[in-house]
Design a protein around this motif. Structure first.
Motif, mmCIF file in Angstrom:
data_model
loop_
_atom_site.group_PDB
_atom_site.id
_atom_site.type_symbol
_atom_site.label_atom_id
_atom_site.label_comp_id
_atom_site.label_asym_id
_atom_site.label_seq_id
_atom_site.Cartn_x
_atom_site.Cartn_y
_atom_site.Cartn_z
ATOM 1 N N GLY A 192 0.816 -1.205 0.000
ATOM 2 C CA GLY A 192 0.000 0.000 0.000
ATOM 3 C C GLY A 192 0.844 1.246 0.000
ATOM 4 N N PRO A 193 0.213 2.413 0.172
ATOM 5 C CA PRO A 193 0.947 3.679 0.123
ATOM 6 C C PRO A 193 1.967 3.778 1.246
ATOM 7 C CG PRO A 193 -1.292 4.014 0.925
ATOM 8 C CD PRO A 193 -1.222 2.611 0.422
ATOM 9 N N GLN A 194 3.125 4.286 0.895
ATOM 10 C CA GLN A 194 4.220 4.365 1.856
ATOM 11 C C GLN A 194 3.843 5.229 3.058
ATOM 12 O OE1 GLN A 194 8.387 4.661 0.508
ATOM 13 N NE2 GLN A 194 8.442 6.614 1.595
ATOM 14 N N GLY A 195 4.150 4.722 4.239
ATOM 15 C CA GLY A 195 3.898 5.462 5.461
ATOM 16 C C GLY A 195 2.570 5.179 6.109
ATOM 17 N N ALA A 196 1.656 4.477 5.429
ATOM 18 C CA ALA A 196 0.350 4.175 6.010
ATOM 19 C C ALA A 196 0.501 3.182 7.154
ATOM 20 C CB ALA A 196 -0.592 3.613 4.950
ATOM 21 N N THR A 197 -0.176 3.432 8.255
ATOM 22 C CA THR A 197 -0.140 2.537 9.405
ATOM 23 C C THR A 197 -1.076 1.359 9.175
ATOM 24 O OG1 THR A 197 0.342 4.382 10.896
ATOM 25 C CG2 THR A 197 -0.519 2.369 11.893
ATOM 26 N N GLN A 223 -6.995 -2.829 8.648
ATOM 27 C CA GLN A 223 -7.271 -1.401 8.768
ATOM 28 C C GLN A 223 -5.989 -0.617 8.491
ATOM 29 O OE1 GLN A 223 -9.094 -2.187 12.877
ATOM 30 N NE2 GLN A 223 -10.207 -0.368 12.217
ATOM 31 N N CYS A 224 -6.134 0.465 7.716
ATOM 32 C CA CYS A 224 -4.990 1.312 7.391
ATOM 33 C C CYS A 224 -5.369 2.779 7.576
ATOM 34 C CB CYS A 224 -4.523 1.078 5.949
ATOM 35 S SG CYS A 224 -4.004 -0.623 5.617
ATOM 36 N N THR A 225 -4.451 3.553 8.113
ATOM 37 C CA THR A 225 -4.657 4.987 8.284
ATOM 38 C C THR A 225 -3.449 5.738 7.736
ATOM 39 O OG1 THR A 225 -3.725 4.923 10.538
ATOM 40 C CG2 THR A 225 -6.121 4.700 10.314
ATOM 41 N N LEU A 226 -3.734 6.887 7.137
ATOM 42 C CA LEU A 226 -2.679 7.735 6.580
ATOM 43 C C LEU A 226 -3.194 9.163 6.556
ATOM 44 C CD1 LEU A 226 0.118 8.013 5.215
ATOM 45 C CD2 LEU A 226 -1.029 7.623 3.022
ATOM 46 N N ALA A 227 -2.397 10.099 7.063
ATOM 47 C CA ALA A 227 -2.817 11.497 7.106
ATOM 48 C C ALA A 227 -3.174 11.982 5.709
ATOM 49 C CB ALA A 227 -1.707 12.367 7.693
ATOM 50 N N GLY A 228 -4.307 12.691 5.613
ATOM 51 C CA GLY A 228 -4.742 13.213 4.331
ATOM 52 C C GLY A 228 -5.514 12.225 3.490
ATOM 53 N N HIS A 229 -5.847 11.053 4.042
ATOM 54 C CA HIS A 229 -6.579 10.019 3.310
ATOM 55 C C HIS A 229 -7.703 9.477 4.191
ATOM 56 C CE1 HIS A 229 -2.742 10.205 1.218
ATOM 57 N NE2 HIS A 229 -3.305 9.601 0.189
ATOM 58 N N LYS A 230 -8.738 8.958 3.549
ATOM 59 C CA LYS A 230 -9.809 8.301 4.288
ATOM 60 C C LYS A 230 -9.296 6.979 4.847
ATOM 61 C CE LYS A 230 -14.072 8.402 3.195
ATOM 62 N NZ LYS A 230 -14.532 9.363 4.227
ATOM 63 N N ASP A 231 -9.764 6.643 6.050
ATOM 64 C CA ASP A 231 -9.355 5.379 6.652
ATOM 65 C C ASP A 231 -9.812 4.212 5.783
ATOM 66 O OD1 ASP A 231 -8.335 6.880 8.678
ATOM 67 O OD2 ASP A 231 -9.886 6.380 10.155
ATOM 68 N N TYR A 232 -8.995 3.175 5.758
ATOM 69 C CA TYR A 232 -9.275 1.986 4.944
ATOM 70 C C TYR A 232 -9.587 0.820 5.872
ATOM 71 C CZ TYR A 232 -8.499 -1.869 1.642
ATOM 72 O OH TYR A 232 -8.635 -2.998 0.872
ATOM 73 N N ARG A 233 -10.598 0.049 5.511
ATOM 74 C CA ARG A 233 -10.964 -1.121 6.302
ATOM 75 C C ARG A 233 -11.568 -2.177 5.395
ATOM 76 N NH1 ARG A 233 -12.615 -2.077 11.835
ATOM 77 N NH2 ARG A 233 -13.983 -3.907 11.965
ATOM 78 N N THR A 234 -11.123 -3.408 5.538
ATOM 79 C CA THR A 234 -11.681 -4.510 4.762
ATOM 80 C C THR A 234 -11.448 -5.805 5.522
ATOM 81 O OG1 THR A 234 -11.786 -5.505 2.552
ATOM 82 C CG2 THR A 234 -9.603 -5.065 3.436
ATOM 83 N N ARG A 280 -5.569 0.551 -1.485
ATOM 84 C CA ARG A 280 -5.695 1.831 -2.185
ATOM 85 C C ARG A 280 -6.507 2.778 -1.309
ATOM 86 N NH1 ARG A 280 -4.014 1.194 -7.401
ATOM 87 N NH2 ARG A 280 -3.967 -0.942 -8.213
ATOM 88 N N MET A 281 -5.879 3.865 -0.881
ATOM 89 C CA MET A 281 -6.512 4.811 0.032
ATOM 90 C C MET A 281 -6.926 6.070 -0.723
ATOM 91 S SD MET A 281 -4.173 4.308 3.438
ATOM 92 C CE MET A 281 -5.487 4.949 4.472
ATOM 93 N N THR A 282 -8.140 6.545 -0.449
ATOM 94 C CA THR A 282 -8.700 7.694 -1.150
ATOM 95 C C THR A 282 -8.196 8.995 -0.533
ATOM 96 O OG1 THR A 282 -10.709 6.426 -1.595
ATOM 97 C CG2 THR A 282 -10.828 8.826 -1.862
ATOM 98 N N PRO A 283 -7.522 9.858 -1.325
ATOM 99 C CA PRO A 283 -7.056 11.139 -0.774
ATOM 100 C C PRO A 283 -8.235 12.039 -0.402
ATOM 101 C CG PRO A 283 -5.951 10.607 -2.857
ATOM 102 C CD PRO A 283 -7.098 9.658 -2.718
#
Length: 255
Positions: free
Chosen positions: A38-43, A70-81, A97-100
């Motif tokens: 996933g996107p670099q830096g996402a928790t 679950q993934c979180t990244l500043a400036g993006h909607k939280d991801y969960r699946t 894929r996280m939505t900006p």
């Protein structure tokens, strides 16, 4: 009867040991694996447990069953699946894929309802505060306006009787009552105006808040960073350590 040890098959212990070794090797070889990118830096959290940040060091040995990612990244909607691993031999790959988020959307959505921009930016606590502030202000304004209408009817009725009164006692009585009705009407009008000010202020403050606190700062580890946390694979654990000589950071500021 139990056979004496001297009469036991001398190959029996070796066969038992070989069977146990084969079972152990088979158990170690079979493992349901989930490979996450996933996107670099996402928790990244799996089943509520912190697994580090992208890029992960290696695939995760999770075992068969359902697993929540679950993934979180500043400036993006939280991801969960939820990912289902069928059996021990299952190996799945998931690219997150996280939505900006859009600052413009975060700010302007508060015009519809104060706090929507905060909910959009995943700041739900502040969002609920602004929601309640505008809702409370509007409710106060509605109650005040309804009371003002009723008090105005009473005032006009008493004022008309005062204007047509001839008896001095009636004049004094209707003058006092019409004055009181007028004051009540003014109080309800002030209540309505205060409610509208609170609701409008909630909208304005939520727009400013959404602009200032929008999560536009993104930082992510670069090549050479060993991510924090413990990772498990094939029954073993590995704890990351930092090498300051190889640490890089990717920073992005957006306004």
């Amino acid at each position: 009867m139990t056979q004496p040890l001297s009469r036991m098959n001398p190959r029996l212990p070796a066969l038992v040991g070989l069977a146990l070794l084969c079972c152990a090797l088979a158990g170690a070889a079979q493992a349901a694996i989930l490979e996450l990118t996933g996107p670099q830096g996402a928790t990244v959290m799996v089943n509520g447990r912190l697994r580090g940040q992208f890029p992960l060091d290696h695939p995760l040995d999770l075992g068969p069953g359902d697993h929540t990612v679950q993934c979180t990244l500043a400036g993006h909607k939280d991801y969960r699946t939820t990912v289902h691993l069928a059996d021990e031999s299952d190996w799945q790959r998931l690219h997150v894929r996280m939505t900006p988020l859009s600052k413009k959307t975060a700010v302007l959505s508060n015009i519809v309802l104060a706090g929507l921009g905060q909910h959009y930016s995943e700041n739900h606590t502040r969002g609920w505060i602004y929601n309640l502030a505008e809702a409370g202000g509007l409710l106060t304004a509605v109650v005040g306006e309804a009371g003002r209408v009723n008090e105005r009817k009473d005032y006009l009725l008493l004022k008309a009787r005062y204007d047509t009164a001839i008896n001095p006692e009636d004049i004094a009585y209707y003058k006092e009552k019409s004055s009181q009705a007028y004051q009540n009407m003014t109080d309800k009008e002030d209540m309505r105006n205060m409610g509208l000010m609170v609701a409008g202020g909630a909208v304005l403050l939520s727009m400013i808040d959404a602009w200032i606190t929008f999560p536009g700062f993104e930082a992510g580890p670069g090549t050479g960073v060993v991510h924090p946390g413990q990772y498990e694979q094939a029954g073993t654990s590995k704890t990351g350590t930092f090498d300051l000589s190889t640490v890089h950071a990717g920073v992005k500021l957006s306004f």
